[in-house]
Design an enzyme around this catalytic site. Structure first.
Site, PDB file in Angstrom:
ATOM      1  N   HIS A 306       0.861  -1.192   0.000  1.00  0.00           N
ATOM      2  CA  HIS A 306       0.000   0.000   0.000  1.00  0.00           C
ATOM      3  C   HIS A 306       0.888   1.229   0.000  1.00  0.00           C
ATOM      4  O   HIS A 306       1.945   1.252   0.635  1.00  0.00           O
ATOM      5  CB  HIS A 306      -0.906   0.000   1.238  1.00  0.00           C
ATOM      6  CG  HIS A 306      -2.046   0.956   1.151  1.00  0.00           C
ATOM      7  ND1 HIS A 306      -1.910   2.303   1.426  1.00  0.00           N
ATOM      8  CD2 HIS A 306      -3.349   0.774   0.803  1.00  0.00           C
ATOM      9  CE1 HIS A 306      -3.088   2.898   1.256  1.00  0.00           C
ATOM     10  NE2 HIS A 306      -3.973   1.998   0.888  1.00  0.00           N
ATOM     11  N   ASP A 363      -7.864  -4.312  -0.358  1.00  0.00           N
ATOM     12  CA  ASP A 363      -8.419  -4.572  -1.685  1.00  0.00           C
ATOM     13  C   ASP A 363      -8.377  -6.052  -2.026  1.00  0.00           C
ATOM     14  O   ASP A 363      -9.285  -6.580  -2.671  1.00  0.00           O
ATOM     15  CB  ASP A 363      -7.655  -3.778  -2.744  1.00  0.00           C
ATOM     16  CG  ASP A 363      -7.736  -2.287  -2.528  1.00  0.00           C
ATOM     17  OD1 ASP A 363      -8.859  -1.790  -2.321  1.00  0.00           O
ATOM     18  OD2 ASP A 363      -6.694  -1.615  -2.530  1.00  0.00           O
TER      19      ASP A 363
END
Length: 428
Positions: A306, A363
């Site tokens: 991320h 995600d």
């Protein structure tokens, strides 16, 4: 505010710049006077080191894996709260009392219906248009239906528009999904709670009642909480930038939806499923991991690492358990989910991924859950938008309430042609 200053020295000038201190996080250098004092702008591609606003909504510490909504750790909210309560928290700044929560739920429930003309609006799209295209256009069109809440300078109108969007976004999303598959639009059942109501609008058919496994609404409510806000990300910044022009909330959020659509932002969980499809079979996971390590292969594992979190995404820690619970309780058999679980196992054990801190992010797990719930891949980002609406409207309202607001106007480093004279076409 801190009285501490830093000094910036250029070739022939120096300027003293104040430090701006927040309640948490690193201090910021106030560079507002740089151009006036030195004749120079600052250059920060992607605004990675620039604070464009002051905000009291969400705080992230990427190094420590911390996410706070209005000061509350995401872990506590995920374990103890519900999405609509979190939406109230983001909007109002405090957790509601029972009376406040009851009133807020009543307000949201009162505004769940969409205007009947929106059905005709949807029919203007081809049935296989991407749901995010339909969602962005439909949300933008709300300003053509609700003229009583378009003035950003009126606090009452701001709040009404915010509640309308939180209430109507699931209704619009479900209508878009059903239109895309040729089903009749279902009206919201206002005797149900927020997430249950959405699931019924999404999947219920007139010919048979819908029996919902409690794990479905539990998982969606948790995902909505985890996706409700995430500081000044691309879509929230877009909502603020558009809102800084005086644009109404519907137009501002429509712009945020288009920003969310990108595969580097909200479309990342859709990209995860495309990656899993490309891998195809659990027996191919080892080869895929090897390709991901090879910088020359051009293959990238989606849903790992991320930009903000330098260790484990705190939301992924929470949702990982829910993903496994969904798969277990629904008894889902799907080869792509087998690929996902094998990939998760490989990444969590592989020294390369551990050393590079490429852990599965939110995600990755949200894509697994949506797939298990039989939500089409092209609807994944729409699901994200339902949740993020709570953050968008809170950011937009805060922007208008915070003193000293200005229209957003980033500068640039011009690299084009220098001044030159026009030549007639027969002389070129």
């Amino acid at each position: 505010m801190s009285s501490t200053n830093v000094t910036l020295t250029t070739a022939d000038k120096s300027v003293s710049l104040p430090l701006v201190e927040g309640s948490q996080g690193p201090s910021c250098i106030d560079i507002a006077s740089i151009y006036r004092a030195t004749g120079h702008f600052t250059f920060d591609p992607g605004f990675a080191a620039t604070a464009a606003c002051k905000s009291a909504i969400t705080f992230i510490d990427g190094e420590k894996g911390v996410l706070l909504y209005r000061g509350y750790p995401i872990e506590q909210l995920a374990a103890k709260s519900r999405f609509l309560e979190v939406a109230y928290l983001l909007l109002e700044g405090e957790l509601p009392t029972p009376a406040q929560m009851h009133a807020f739920e009543d307000q949201v429930t009162h505004h769940t219906m969409m205007h009947e003309s929106l059905k005709h609006f949807l029919r203007g799209f081809h049935y296989d248009a991407h749901p995010m295209a339909m969602l962005a256009a439909t949300v933008a069109s709300l300003s053509a239906f609700y003229h009583d809440a378009e003035n950003p300078e009126d606090p009452a109108q701001r709040k009404l528009a915010a509640i309308r969007l939180i209430a109507k976004m699931p209704t619009l999303a479900a209508a878009i999904y059903r239109y895309s598959i040729g089903w009749p639009v279902r009206y919201p059942r206002n005797n149900l709670e927020y997430v249950d109501r959405f699931v019924h609008m999404l999947f219920e058919v007139p010919s048979e009642p819908l029996a919902i496994n409690p794990v479905v609404t539990k998982a969606l409510d948790l995902l909505f909480i985890l996706h409700a806000d995430h500081e000044q990300n691309a879509s929230a910044s877009t909502v603020r930038l558009v809102g800084s022009t005086g644009a109404n909330l519907y137009a501002s959020v429509a712009a945020g939806i288009t920003a969310l659509w990108g595969p580097a932002h909200g479309g990342a969980n859709e990209a995860v499923l495309k990656m899993l499809t490309e891998i195809g079979d659990a027996k191919n996971v080892d080869k895929a991991v090897a390709r991901a390590k090879d910088k020359e292969s051009g293959f990238r594992l989606m849903g790992f690492g991320h930009r903000v979190y330098k260790n484990f995404d705190p939301r992924a820690k929470i949702i990982r358990g829910m993903a496994h619970e969904v798969l277990e309780k629904l008894g889902v058999q799907d080869p792509l989910l087998d690929v996902a679980l094998k990939l998760e196992e490989a990444a969590l054990k592989d020294d390369y991924f551990i050393s590079h801190k490429l852990y599965p992010n939110v995600d990755f797990y949200s894509g697994i859950i949506y797939k298990a719930l039989k939500i089409p891949t092209n609807m994944f980002t729409v699901m994200f938008a339902i949740a993020r609406t709570a953050g968008w409207v809170s950011q937009w309202i805060e922007q208008h309430e915070m003193p000293g607001g200005r229209i957003g106007r980033p500068r640039q480093v011009y690299v084009g042609a220098k001044p030159r004279d026009y030549q007639a076409i027969d002389q070129r």
